[in-house]
Design a protein around this motif. Structure first.
Motif, PDB file in Angstrom:
ATOM      1  N   GLY A 186      46.763  17.909 -16.362  1.00  0.00           N
ATOM      2  CA  GLY A 186      46.717  16.462 -16.628  1.00  0.00           C
ATOM      3  C   GLY A 186      45.852  15.709 -15.626  1.00  0.00           C
ATOM      4  N   PHE A 187      45.611  16.315 -14.471  1.00  0.00           N
ATOM      5  CA  PHE A 187      44.779  15.654 -13.448  1.00  0.00           C
ATOM      6  C   PHE A 187      43.304  15.643 -13.851  1.00  0.00           C
ATOM      7  N   HIS A 188      42.906  16.532 -14.780  1.00  0.00           N
ATOM      8  CA  HIS A 188      41.484  16.627 -15.131  1.00  0.00           C
ATOM      9  C   HIS A 188      41.070  15.470 -16.037  1.00  0.00           C
TER      10      HIS A 188
ATOM     11  N   ALA B 179      35.065  30.105  -5.301  1.00  0.00           N
ATOM     12  CA  ALA B 179      36.378  30.383  -5.887  1.00  0.00           C
ATOM     13  C   ALA B 179      37.208  31.092  -4.830  1.00  0.00           C
ATOM     14  N   GLY B 180      38.230  30.420  -4.347  1.00  0.00           N
ATOM     15  CA  GLY B 180      39.074  31.016  -3.320  1.00  0.00           C
ATOM     16  C   GLY B 180      39.841  29.935  -2.579  1.00  0.00           C
ATOM     17  N   ASP B 181      40.440  30.351  -1.474  1.00  0.00           N
ATOM     18  CA  ASP B 181      41.367  29.481  -0.745  1.00  0.00           C
ATOM     19  C   ASP B 181      40.604  28.574   0.235  1.00  0.00           C
ATOM     20  N   PHE B 182      40.818  27.274   0.101  1.00  0.00           N
ATOM     21  CA  PHE B 182      40.179  26.318   1.020  1.00  0.00           C
ATOM     22  C   PHE B 182      40.425  26.702   2.479  1.00  0.00           C
ATOM     23  N   PHE B 183      41.616  27.236   2.767  1.00  0.00           N
ATOM     24  CA  PHE B 183      41.971  27.528   4.160  1.00  0.00           C
ATOM     25  C   PHE B 183      41.198  28.744   4.705  1.00  0.00           C
ATOM     26  N   ALA B 184      40.473  29.441   3.823  1.00  0.00           N
ATOM     27  CA  ALA B 184      39.626  30.558   4.270  1.00  0.00           C
ATOM     28  C   ALA B 184      38.171  30.118   4.470  1.00  0.00           C
TER      29      ALA B 184
ATOM     30  N   ASP C  32      37.141  13.540  -1.713  1.00  0.00           N
ATOM     31  CA  ASP C  32      38.497  14.040  -1.961  1.00  0.00           C
ATOM     32  C   ASP C  32      39.189  13.155  -2.971  1.00  0.00           C
ATOM     33  N   ARG C  33      39.283  13.669  -4.182  1.00  0.00           N
ATOM     34  CA  ARG C  33      40.082  13.018  -5.217  1.00  0.00           C
ATOM     35  C   ARG C  33      41.068  14.080  -5.732  1.00  0.00           C
ATOM     36  N   ALA C  34      42.357  13.756  -5.585  1.00  0.00           N
ATOM     37  CA  ALA C  34      43.416  14.666  -6.037  1.00  0.00           C
ATOM     38  C   ALA C  34      43.410  16.005  -5.299  1.00  0.00           C
ATOM     39  N   ALA C  35      42.953  15.998  -4.052  1.00  0.00           N
ATOM     40  CA  ALA C  35      43.032  17.210  -3.215  1.00  0.00           C
ATOM     41  C   ALA C  35      44.139  17.016  -2.178  1.00  0.00           C
TER      42      ALA C  35
ATOM     43  N   ARG D 214      49.288  26.924 -13.505  1.00  0.00           N
ATOM     44  CA  ARG D 214      48.938  25.647 -14.176  1.00  0.00           C
ATOM     45  C   ARG D 214      47.631  25.781 -14.934  1.00  0.00           C
ATOM     46  N   TRP D 215      46.662  26.431 -14.321  1.00  0.00           N
ATOM     47  CA  TRP D 215      45.376  26.618 -15.018  1.00  0.00           C
ATOM     48  C   TRP D 215      45.555  27.531 -16.228  1.00  0.00           C
ATOM     49  N   GLN D 216      46.348  28.608 -16.078  1.00  0.00           N
ATOM     50  CA  GLN D 216      46.574  29.535 -17.203  1.00  0.00           C
ATOM     51  C   GLN D 216      47.228  28.823 -18.373  1.00  0.00           C
TER      52      GLN D 216
ATOM     53  N   PRO E  68      36.417  19.531  -1.811  1.00  0.00           N
ATOM     54  CA  PRO E  68      37.504  20.505  -1.703  1.00  0.00           C
ATOM     55  C   PRO E  68      38.477  20.384  -2.874  1.00  0.00           C
ATOM     56  N   LEU E  69      39.062  21.523  -3.263  1.00  0.00           N
ATOM     57  CA  LEU E  69      40.063  21.558  -4.335  1.00  0.00           C
ATOM     58  C   LEU E  69      39.516  20.850  -5.586  1.00  0.00           C
ATOM     59  N   CYS E  70      38.328  21.320  -6.013  1.00  0.00           N
ATOM     60  CA  CYS E  70      37.537  20.542  -6.981  1.00  0.00           C
ATOM     61  C   CYS E  70      37.946  20.714  -8.428  1.00  0.00           C
ATOM     62  N   GLY E  71      38.753  21.745  -8.763  1.00  0.00           N
ATOM     63  CA  GLY E  71      39.067  21.965 -10.172  1.00  0.00           C
ATOM     64  C   GLY E  71      37.782  22.130 -10.967  1.00  0.00           C
ATOM     65  N   LYS E  72      37.751  21.540 -12.162  1.00  0.00           N
ATOM     66  CA  LYS E  72      36.510  21.557 -12.966  1.00  0.00           C
ATOM     67  C   LYS E  72      36.029  20.117 -13.155  1.00  0.00           C
ATOM     68  N   SER E  73      36.188  19.352 -12.073  1.00  0.00           N
ATOM     69  CA  SER E  73      35.941  17.912 -12.140  1.00  0.00           C
ATOM     70  C   SER E  73      34.491  17.571 -12.473  1.00  0.00           C
ATOM     71  N   LEU E  74      34.328  16.612 -13.366  1.00  0.00           N
ATOM     72  CA  LEU E  74      32.982  16.135 -13.708  1.00  0.00           C
ATOM     73  C   LEU E  74      32.382  15.324 -12.565  1.00  0.00           C
TER      74      LEU E  74
ATOM     75  N   PHE F 162      51.390  28.855  -8.086  1.00  0.00           N
ATOM     76  CA  PHE F 162      51.687  27.597  -8.786  1.00  0.00           C
ATOM     77  C   PHE F 162      50.436  27.075  -9.500  1.00  0.00           C
ATOM     78  N   TRP F 163      49.307  27.053  -8.762  1.00  0.00           N
ATOM     79  CA  TRP F 163      48.078  26.479  -9.340  1.00  0.00           C
ATOM     80  C   TRP F 163      47.461  27.415 -10.372  1.00  0.00           C
ATOM     81  N   HIS F 164      47.494  28.735 -10.090  1.00  0.00           N
ATOM     82  CA  HIS F 164      46.936  29.671 -11.082  1.00  0.00           C
ATOM     83  C   HIS F 164      47.704  29.544 -12.401  1.00  0.00           C
TER      84      HIS F 164
ATOM     85  N   ILE G 298      35.050  23.745  -3.740  1.00  0.00           N
ATOM     86  CA  ILE G 298      35.957  24.836  -3.354  1.00  0.00           C
ATOM     87  C   ILE G 298      37.190  24.739  -4.239  1.00  0.00           C
ATOM     88  N   GLU G 299      37.478  25.818  -4.937  1.00  0.00           N
ATOM     89  CA  GLU G 299      38.577  25.801  -5.905  1.00  0.00           C
ATOM     90  C   GLU G 299      39.230  27.184  -5.971  1.00  0.00           C
ATOM     91  N   LEU G 300      40.550  27.159  -5.883  1.00  0.00           N
ATOM     92  CA  LEU G 300      41.333  28.398  -5.925  1.00  0.00           C
ATOM     93  C   LEU G 300      41.096  29.201  -7.201  1.00  0.00           C
ATOM     94  N   SER G 301      40.996  28.510  -8.316  1.00  0.00           N
ATOM     95  CA  SER G 301      40.982  29.183  -9.612  1.00  0.00           C
ATOM     96  C   SER G 301      39.555  29.483 -10.066  1.00  0.00           C
TER      97      SER G 301
END
Ligand SMILES: C[S@@+](CC[C@H](N)C(=O)[O-])C[C@H]1O[C@@H](n2cnc3c(N)ncnc32)[C@H](O)[C@@H]1O
Length: 220
Positions: free
Chosen positions: A16-18, A103-108, A122-125, A9-11, A44-50, A5-7, A65-68
């Motif tokens: 819109g969250f950025h 780059a990878g899964d937070f749960f790892a 934690d913003r939008a995580a 969205r990035w592709q 966590p789940l940082c995206g490309k947040s400034l 789902f997230w990959h 930490i970001e999946l993408s």
């Protein structure tokens, strides 16, 4: 909300969250934590947040930490950062200029990846995750963080039946239940529906944005 789902969205650029600047709530409330300069912060789940750069520029060493991986590559390119990539277990890690981006899964993530961390932003995580994953997310966080830490948490709260997530509604009672055993202080609570035209079009009738300061001590 699986990885695909997230990959996707990035592709597709459906991000819109950025935001194109540091989050005003971070700027307003981060000083409340009173962290010494140089403390390590995890996003966590940082995206490309400034917000990563804002924290770095305010004296912190920052672990994101970001999946993408492509989100992190965009982050480096868009901000002219010279980061060096290396492989560590199941992660590709970009490092340099006060940043360490997994780059990878937070749960790892394991305790040794974030052993010096004094605070979490934690913003939008948490609100990006459906209910069952939110509980897993907090449980994992409690497992991997050192004994003492603080967190600045930003949530949204709206009638969940009015639209599907993400972002998901995380009411005050859920925050307090998830972080039971920690000291939870609400710092801010604003009606922000006027700022979200798309959500209004989707039928949303109430939307509150809250900021929490959460403290975990060994005794807690
Ligand atoms: C709503 S976005 C928020 C990004 C960022 N915090 C911000 O404020 O712009 C959620 C992010 O979490 C990432 N994500 C989702 N599940 C994840 C997981 N299990 N591990 C790491 N990142 C994840 C997504 O790829 C996405 O970039």
């Amino acid at each position: 909300m699986d990885a695909r789902f997230w990959h996707e969205r990035w592709q597709r650029g459906e991000i819109g969250f950025h935001k194109s600047r540091a989050n005003p709530l971070l700027v307003r409330w981060w000083p409340q934590l009173g962290l010494p300069s140089g403390s390590a912060v995890c996003v966590p789940l940082c995206g490309k947040s400034l917000d990563l750069l804002w924290l770095r520029d305010h004296g912190h060493s920052v672990t994101g930490i970001e999946l993408s991986r492509s989100a992190l590559e965009d982050f480096a390119q868009e901000n002219q950062l010279a980061l060096h990539w290396r492989r560590e277990e199941s992660f590709d890690v970009a490092e340099g200029q006060g940043l360490q981006l997994f780059a990878g899964d937070f749960f790892a993530v394991q305790p040794e990846h974030i052993e010096q961390v004094a605070a979490v932003y934690d913003r939008a995580a948490l609100i990006a995750l459906p209910p069952d994953m939110r509980a897993r997310y907090v449980t994992h966080m409690l497992t991997i963080l050192p004994a003492s830490w603080q967190m600045l948490l930003v949530t949204l709260d709206y009638p969940q039946a009015e639209r599907p997530g993400p972002p998901f509604s995380v009411p005050d009672a859920e925050v307090r239940a998830l972080f039971a055993g920690c000291e939870v202080t609400q710092l801010d609570d604003q009606d922000v529906l006027k700022d979200h035209a798309l959500f209004r079009q989707q039928g949303m009738t109430q939307l509150r944005e809250r900021v929490y300061h959460i403290i975990r001590t060994p005794a807690a």
